[in-house]
Design a protein around this motif. Structure first.
Motif, PDB file in Angstrom:
ATOM      1  N   HIS A 135     -32.642  11.416   2.935  1.00 56.65           N
ATOM      2  CA  HIS A 135     -32.386  12.752   2.080  1.00 56.65           C
ATOM      3  C   HIS A 135     -32.595  13.879   2.664  1.00 56.65           C
ATOM      4  CE1 HIS A 135     -32.019  10.030  -1.409  1.00 56.65           C
ATOM      5  NE2 HIS A 135     -33.052   9.343  -1.363  1.00 56.65           N
ATOM      6  N   GLY A 136     -33.444  13.789   3.998  1.00 56.75           N
ATOM      7  CA  GLY A 136     -33.741  15.178   4.626  1.00 56.75           C
ATOM      8  C   GLY A 136     -35.093  15.501   3.874  1.00 56.75           C
ATOM      9  N   GLU A 137     -35.814  16.431   4.787  1.00 55.95           N
ATOM     10  CA  GLU A 137     -37.079  16.660   4.395  1.00 55.95           C
ATOM     11  C   GLU A 137     -37.223  17.403   2.797  1.00 55.95           C
ATOM     12  OE1 GLU A 137     -41.220  16.798   5.032  1.00 55.95           O
ATOM     13  OE2 GLU A 137     -39.903  16.224   6.625  1.00 55.95           O
ATOM     14  N   GLU A 138     -36.376  18.451   2.759  1.00 53.03           N
ATOM     15  CA  GLU A 138     -36.394  19.140   1.567  1.00 53.03           C
ATOM     16  C   GLU A 138     -35.813  18.453   0.341  1.00 53.03           C
ATOM     17  OE1 GLU A 138     -34.388  23.006   1.772  1.00 53.03           O
ATOM     18  OE2 GLU A 138     -35.691  23.695   3.775  1.00 53.03           O
ATOM     19  N   GLU A 139     -34.731  17.999   0.693  1.00 52.90           N
ATOM     20  CA  GLU A 139     -34.314  17.000  -0.760  1.00 52.90           C
ATOM     21  C   GLU A 139     -35.174  16.047  -1.027  1.00 52.90           C
ATOM     22  OE1 GLU A 139     -31.365  15.762  -3.639  1.00 52.90           O
ATOM     23  OE2 GLU A 139     -32.119  17.841  -2.629  1.00 52.90           O
ATOM     24  N   ALA A 140     -35.849  15.277  -0.145  1.00 51.67           N
ATOM     25  CA  ALA A 140     -36.937  14.110  -0.473  1.00 51.67           C
ATOM     26  C   ALA A 140     -38.023  14.686  -1.180  1.00 51.67           C
ATOM     27  CB  ALA A 140     -37.110  13.491   0.721  1.00 51.67           C
ATOM     28  N   PHE A 141     -38.425  15.840  -0.675  1.00 49.84           N
ATOM     29  CA  PHE A 141     -39.505  16.486  -1.473  1.00 49.84           C
ATOM     30  C   PHE A 141     -39.135  16.715  -2.928  1.00 49.84           C
ATOM     31  CE2 PHE A 141     -41.967  20.449  -2.665  1.00 49.84           C
ATOM     32  CZ  PHE A 141     -43.018  19.916  -2.801  1.00 49.84           C
ATOM     33  N   ARG A 142     -37.853  17.620  -3.147  1.00 52.41           N
ATOM     34  CA  ARG A 142     -37.319  17.707  -4.346  1.00 52.41           C
ATOM     35  C   ARG A 142     -37.397  16.719  -5.305  1.00 52.41           C
ATOM     36  NH1 ARG A 142     -33.492  17.881  -7.635  1.00 52.41           N
ATOM     37  NH2 ARG A 142     -32.063  16.861  -6.283  1.00 52.41           N
ATOM     38  N   LEU A 143     -36.849  15.655  -4.848  1.00 49.76           N
ATOM     39  CA  LEU A 143     -36.429  14.258  -5.647  1.00 49.76           C
ATOM     40  C   LEU A 143     -37.791  13.750  -5.998  1.00 49.76           C
ATOM     41  CD1 LEU A 143     -33.727  12.534  -3.457  1.00 49.76           C
ATOM     42  CD2 LEU A 143     -33.633  13.766  -5.984  1.00 49.76           C
ATOM     43  N   ALA A 144     -39.030  13.934  -5.258  1.00 47.81           N
ATOM     44  CA  ALA A 144     -40.353  13.320  -5.699  1.00 47.81           C
ATOM     45  C   ALA A 144     -41.125  14.356  -6.519  1.00 47.81           C
ATOM     46  CB  ALA A 144     -40.981  13.295  -4.334  1.00 47.81           C
TER      47      ALA A 144
END
Length: 138
Positions: free
Chosen positions: A119-128
Motif C-alpha cells: 500500500h505504501g507507507e502513508e496509505e498503509a498508515f491511513r488504512l490502519a
C-alpha cells in the motif's frame, strides 16, 4: 453497546443497590451512580444510567476512539492502537506493516496489518487508523 461502561453495584451491608457509570477520556474520569431506590427500581435506574452514559459519549469527539496522542517510546505512531510492525521472514527478508489493534468486547483483542510494500507507507498508515476508528477489518 448495551452496558458498556456500566457496572451493577449490590452491597447489602451498606444498602447499596444500583448502577455505576465510569468512563475516562483524555485523562479525565467521569463517574455517576444511579440508585435503584431513587429511580424506582433496577430497570429504571439502568435506563437512567444508559441515558447519562449515552449523553456523555455524544459530547466526546467522534475520533476519540482512535485519538491522536503524543509520541513516546510506547507509541511512535501518535495514534492509540496503531503501530508499525516489523517481521523478519525466514529467508532474511524484512516486511513492514502498519497494524491496528482494538478490543471489540472485554477479553477480546482484534488486529489487522496493512503492508507497506503493498500500500505504501502513508496509505498503509491511513488504512490502519481507519480500521482502528471503525473497529473492523474493512
Amino acid at each position: 453497546m448495551d452496558n458498556f461502561a456500566i457496572t451493577r453495584m449490590e452491597r447489602a451491608e451498606s444498602s447499596t443497590f444500583g448502577w455505576q457509570v465510569r468512563l475516562q477520556r483524555r485523562g479525565t474520569r467521569y463517574a455517576k451512580y444511579f440508585a435503584d431506590r431513587r429511580f424506582g427500581g433496577m430497570e429504571a435506574s439502568l435506563a437512567a444510567a444508559r441515558a447519562w452514559r449515552d449523553d456523555l459519549l455524544r459530547t466526546f469527539a467522534e475520533d476519540d476512539r482512535a485519538r491522536v496522542c503524543s509520541k513516546s517510546s510506547r507509541n511512535s505512531s501518535g495514534v492509540v492502537g496503531v503501530s508499525k510492525v516489523t517481521i523478519s521472514g525466514g529467508n532474511g527478508v524484512v516486511y513492514y506493516f502498519w497494524q491496528a489493534t482494538w478490543s471489540p468486547s472485554p477479553g477480546q483483542r482484534r488486529s489487522i496489518r496493512f503492508s507497506v510494500k503493498k500500500h505504501g507507507e502513508e496509505e498503509a498508515f491511513r488504512l490502519a487508523v481507519q480500521a482502528r476508528q471503525n473497529g473492523t477489518f474493512g
